[in-house]
Design a protein around this motif. Structure first.
Motif, PDB file in Angstrom:
ATOM      1  N   UNK A 377       0.835  -1.208   0.000  1.00 42.65           N
ATOM      2  CA  UNK A 377       0.000   0.000   0.000  1.00 42.65           C
ATOM      3  C   UNK A 377       0.866   1.253   0.000  1.00 42.65           C
ATOM      4  N   UNK A 378       1.916   1.250   0.809  1.00 44.64           N
ATOM      5  CA  UNK A 378       2.815   2.404   0.871  1.00 44.64           C
ATOM      6  C   UNK A 378       3.493   2.631  -0.486  1.00 44.64           C
ATOM      7  N   UNK A 379       3.985   1.547  -1.105  1.00 44.86           N
ATOM      8  CA  UNK A 379       4.629   1.662  -2.425  1.00 44.86           C
ATOM      9  C   UNK A 379       3.642   2.172  -3.472  1.00 44.86           C
ATOM     10  N   UNK A 380       2.424   1.679  -3.405  1.00 45.93           N
ATOM     11  CA  UNK A 380       1.383   2.066  -4.370  1.00 45.93           C
ATOM     12  C   UNK A 380       1.082   3.558  -4.252  1.00 45.93           C
ATOM     13  N   UNK A 381       0.947   4.034  -3.031  1.00 41.07           N
ATOM     14  CA  UNK A 381       0.643   5.451  -2.821  1.00 41.07           C
ATOM     15  C   UNK A 381       1.791   6.343  -3.269  1.00 41.07           C
ATOM     16  N   UNK A 382       3.021   5.900  -3.015  1.00 37.85           N
ATOM     17  CA  UNK A 382       4.187   6.676  -3.442  1.00 37.85           C
ATOM     18  C   UNK A 382       4.248   6.769  -4.968  1.00 37.85           C
ATOM     19  N   UNK A 383       3.968   5.650  -5.636  1.00 40.50           N
ATOM     20  CA  UNK A 383       3.995   5.649  -7.100  1.00 40.50           C
ATOM     21  C   UNK A 383       2.911   6.551  -7.680  1.00 40.50           C
ATOM     22  N   UNK A 384       1.739   6.566  -7.051  1.00 38.30           N
ATOM     23  CA  UNK A 384       0.653   7.431  -7.523  1.00 38.30           C
ATOM     24  C   UNK A 384       1.022   8.905  -7.334  1.00 38.30           C
ATOM     25  N   UNK A 385       1.676   9.213  -6.221  1.00 42.95           N
ATOM     26  CA  UNK A 385       2.103  10.592  -5.980  1.00 42.95           C
ATOM     27  C   UNK A 385       3.138  11.014  -7.017  1.00 42.95           C
ATOM     28  N   UNK A 386       4.069  10.090  -7.332  1.00 42.92           N
ATOM     29  CA  UNK A 386       5.100  10.401  -8.314  1.00 42.92           C
ATOM     30  C   UNK A 386       4.468  10.632  -9.694  1.00 42.92           C
ATOM     31  N   UNK A 387       3.499   9.785 -10.042  1.00 44.04           N
ATOM     32  CA  UNK A 387       2.821   9.951 -11.331  1.00 44.04           C
ATOM     33  C   UNK A 387       2.081  11.289 -11.381  1.00 44.04           C
ATOM     34  N   UNK A 388       1.451  11.637 -10.267  1.00 39.29           N
ATOM     35  CA  UNK A 388       0.703  12.911 -10.208  1.00 39.29           C
ATOM     36  C   UNK A 388       1.649  14.097 -10.350  1.00 39.29           C
ATOM     37  N   UNK A 389       2.828  14.027  -9.707  1.00 42.32           N
ATOM     38  CA  UNK A 389       3.803  15.115  -9.778  1.00 42.32           C
ATOM     39  C   UNK A 389       4.363  15.254 -11.186  1.00 42.32           C
ATOM     40  N   UNK A 390       4.578  14.090 -11.840  1.00 41.51           N
ATOM     41  CA  UNK A 390       5.118  14.098 -13.199  1.00 41.51           C
ATOM     42  C   UNK A 390       4.139  14.782 -14.161  1.00 41.51           C
ATOM     43  N   UNK A 391       2.835  14.535 -13.946  1.00 40.50           N
ATOM     44  CA  UNK A 391       1.814  15.119 -14.811  1.00 40.50           C
ATOM     45  C   UNK A 391       1.720  16.633 -14.601  1.00 40.50           C
ATOM     46  N   UNK A 392       1.954  17.060 -13.349  1.00 41.65           N
ATOM     47  CA  UNK A 392       1.895  18.484 -13.043  1.00 41.65           C
ATOM     48  C   UNK A 392       3.178  19.204 -13.497  1.00 41.65           C
TER      49      UNK A 392
END
Length: 392
Positions: A377-392
């Motif tokens: 769960x922690x890895x999944x959330x970190x990856x989603x945050x990274x994807x969101x930052x990349x898009x921004x």
């Protein structure tokens, strides 16, 4: 934590996978988590029966394994239920229908999904057109397709871990041996199994308990029985379970004239398994396809010594002769059985048994699985945050 377990097999079906899932569910709930089972309908469960936190989806018998079932609908209904109970993680236990539904649910809810790889399918290819249709490389392709986009996979043993690495699986992989409900297996028997089977208290009893099918190699146990009977004329081999090879083994018993020494007792209800293990002097398994050795550790939890085929998993369980012996050749199996019976050394020292139970308990099993959930769960959330930052 709210956990969704997606499986094609669950109680009242009797199998190692069903037992493993029930053990995990009960232990996780004891530790304060909410566990929801998404599984198939079952003809042995009356329509309208209410099962707490168990959701069943329309299914049909599986080809070649008619006692197992496959759901043919449920994607949208399962997603709706999963949203209502607010799942935190999806844990699939099958690569088939409910496994695909579990992956779909995780994708829709944007939560991680992990998988437990229970079955070494390469050992079962003979069930599909006698092995003429599928090959090991098909299993490799199928496994990699299923695990694609999953967030983690649990291997019940080092043997499964080695297989998945050979397949090139690259997602987070954790070896977590299946635990057993020590309390249920160690409790006093509610009935006298020996009396019901017509076996006197002083008669040596060998027990094998599994699906009655070719890969379990029960025929090898029968092949050494005449030599055991020569030395112990009243010995009894109790074969518990059901499956496609019952009649084949019954014919083998007749050919070997073992009718007075072998009993087929059919499937044993889960609540009675402990009583069967306890009434035996030795538990015997010749199966060379086990991935987690659940029956071995159930037998030990009930205080019964074992003589079992040697695998990567057994080396961590049978590290002391007081628990039993392992073998690779039928002659070694025969010699180990005879040795224990001759010396009447089928009791496990209580202190040794207590220490072993801590290693294989359901509590330990659930704790390690939960820890893996948290990491995923922690890895999944970190990856989603990274994807969101990349898009921004």
């Amino acid at each position: 934590m709210n956990i969704g377990i997606f499986t094609d097999t669950y109680f009242p079906q009797i199998s190692g996978v069903a037992t493993s899932i029930k053990t995990l569910k009960d232990a996780l709930e004891e530790q304060g988590h909410n566990v929801f089972i998404f599984t198939t309908t079952d003809p042995h469960v009356k329509k309208g029966t209410i099962e707490a936190n168990v959701f069943r989806f329309s299914s049909v018998p599986f080809i070649s394994f008619t006692d197992r079932r496959v759901a043919f609908r449920g994607f949208f209904e399962a997603t709706k239920v999963a949203r209502e109970v607010k799942l935190d993680v999806v844990h699939t236990q099958t690569e088939f229908a409910l496994g695909m539904i579990g992956k779909y649910v995780a994708h829709q809810l944007k939560i991680p999904a992990i998988h437990t790889y229970h079955t070494m399918y390469e050992d079962y290819l003979h069930y599909v057109l006698n092995g003429h249709l599928l090959r090991p490389y098909h299993v490799k392709q199928f496994t990699n397709v299923y695990l694609k986009n999953m967030d983690g996979v649990i291997a019940p043993s080092k043997r499964v871990e080695a297989l998945l690495k050979r397949y090139g699986v690259s997602i987070p992989l954790r070896v977590i041996p299946t635990g057993v409900d020590v309390k249920s297996l160690d409790k006093p028997a509610t009935h006298d199994v020996r009396h019901e089977l017509g076996i006197a208290p002083d008669v040596p009893v060998l027990l094998t308990l599994s699906r009655i099918a070719g890969e379990k190699k029960i025929n090898r146990i029968l092949n050494v029985m005449p030599e055991i009977v020569d030395e112990f004329p009243n010995v009894q081999l109790v074969i518990a379970g059901d499956g496609p090879d019952v009649e084949i083994l019954q014919e083998q018993v007749e050919r070997l004239t073992l009718e007075d020494n072998v009993q087929f007792v059919g499937d044993v209800p889960h609540d009675d398994v402990g009583a069967f293990y306890k009434m035996a002097n030795l538990f015997v398994s010749a199966s060379d396809t086990e991935t987690q050795g659940l029956t071995y550790i159930e037998a030990l939890a009930a205080g019964t010594k074992c003589v079992v085929y040697d695998t990567e998993y057994t080396e961590n369980v049978f590290d002391n002769p007081c628990f039993g012996e392992v073998f690779t050749r039928p002659s070694e199996m025969r010699d180990a059985i005879l040795s224990y019976l001759r010396e009447n050394q089928t009791e496990i020292p209580p202190d040794k048994l207590k220490a072993k139970m801590k290693q294989i308990s359901a509590e330990r099993f659930a704790s390690e699985v939960h820890q893996f959930y948290e990491e995923v769960i922690e890895n999944y959330q970190e990856e989603r945050e990274e994807d969101s930052n990349d898009k921004n």
